[in-house]
Design an enzyme around this catalytic site. Structure first.
Site, PDB file in Angstrom:
ATOM      1  CG  LEU A  50      36.136  84.524  13.806  1.00  0.00           C
ATOM      2  CD1 LEU A  50      36.800  85.049  15.071  1.00  0.00           C
ATOM      3  CD2 LEU A  50      36.753  83.215  13.400  1.00  0.00           C
ATOM      4  CG  ASP A  51      31.416  79.203  12.340  1.00  0.00           C
ATOM      5  OD1 ASP A  51      30.822  79.966  11.550  1.00  0.00           O
ATOM      6  OD2 ASP A  51      31.944  78.135  11.990  1.00  0.00           O
ATOM      7  N   PRO A  52      29.950  81.304  16.033  1.00  0.00           N
ATOM      8  CG  PRO A  52      27.630  81.441  16.302  1.00  0.00           C
ATOM      9  CD  PRO A  52      28.676  81.040  15.319  1.00  0.00           C
TER      10      PRO A  52
END
Length: 297
Positions: free
Chosen positions: A39-41
């Site tokens: 999951l992207d930041p």
């Protein structure tokens, strides 16, 4: 105390999936921890974390369908296809976009299609992540992938202000789909540059956001570990007798008559008579039998 199971984390924004794994290792005092899909930041929501013997499940949980609630901003595009990147193109939205127009476009995007991942992503080319090429200013041919959108719906109203149009959407898609790219595609179909301006993962396979725990819960010991059976609840399952269980544990190829009903499409879970998960098996055309993909004991 040995910990085994799947921890359902509500990943906070500002952390990478790897950051979350490292923090959980520290909090729980165990090294055997792995996440089930990046999951992207800037994205929050459901991130299943496998602990102990449950790390054997990572490859199977990564393949699950994912579900998100996101927001697309129409009017300008960015280098990263989300709000973290630099603006690269702008075209003001001077005419109101209708719900009917958005709904028709979303419906047109259902089904299987080819998607090219963003340059700022962790997809690897020649052993190197795409974002590493992007940061170095290097161009590389990005691999195409087949993805499927099962559901894509407009949520609420379309908000127009300052030459931009924004709206929320709900999407359920296959493994490997980039929601950032979906947002960009929506804009292209409307004739405008666009980017994803907000995203929350609300489900990963059988795991839902409402069942997630936070880091604060983990720090106070108020968390649950889901069992292997619970984690694989959506897998086709076959129960075997004691004799076939011995064959499974010894890695012996299983014959047609030992698996009922027949499971010749995709992977399935084998349990013993007590309901204990034994392995993930699949049909091998080459070997004309059922072979183990992963033992679970």
């Amino acid at each position: 105390m040995r910990l085994d199971g799947v921890l359902l984390l509500n990943k906070p924004r500002g952390m990478t999936s790897h950051d979350c794994v490292m923090k959980i290792r520290r909090l729980l005092g165990t090294k055997k921890v792995g996440h089930t899909g990046t999951l992207d930041p800037d994205v929050d929501g459901v991130l299943p974390i496998c602990i102990g013997s449950a790390t054997k499940l990572v490859q199977f949980l990564t393949a699950n369908e994912k579900e998100y609630v996101g927001e697309v901003t129409i009017g300008y595009a960015t280098t990263t296809e989300d709000t973290s990147g630099e603006e690269i193109k702008r075209r003001p939205v001077l005419k109101a976009i209708s719900k009917a127009e958005i709904t028709a476009i979303l419906q047109s995007m259902l089904g299987t299609q080819i998607q090219i991942p963003p340059m700022y992503s962790a997809v690897k080319v020649n052993g190197k992540k795409l974002y590493e090429y992007a940061r170095a200013g290097l161009k590389v041919t990005r691999p195409q992938r087949d993805v499927t959108i099962f559901e894509l719906k407009l949520l609420g109203d379309i908000h127009h202000a300052d030459g931009l149009a924004k709206f929320k959407f709900h999407i359920r898609g296959s493994k490997g789909i980039f929601i950032r790219t979906v947002a960009v595609t929506i804009g292209e179909k409307l004739g405008y540059p666009a980017h994803m301006s907000d995203l929350t993962r609300i489900a990963s396979g059988v795991f839902k956001l409402e069942a997630c725990t936070t880091f604060e819960d983990i720090e106070t010991g108020n968390f649950k570990l889901f069992t292997i059976s619970e984690a694989l609840a959506d897998f086709p399952t076959v129960s075997v007798d004691n004799w076939v269980e011995k064959l499974v544990r010894n890695g012996v190829k299983l014959r047609n008559e030992q698996i009922e009903p027949a499971m010749k499409e995709g992977s399935f879970l084998i349990k013993n008579q007590n309901g204990t998960p034994l392995s993930i098996h699949e049909w091998s055309e080459a070997r004309q039998g059922y072979v183990s993909v992963r033992g679970l004991w």
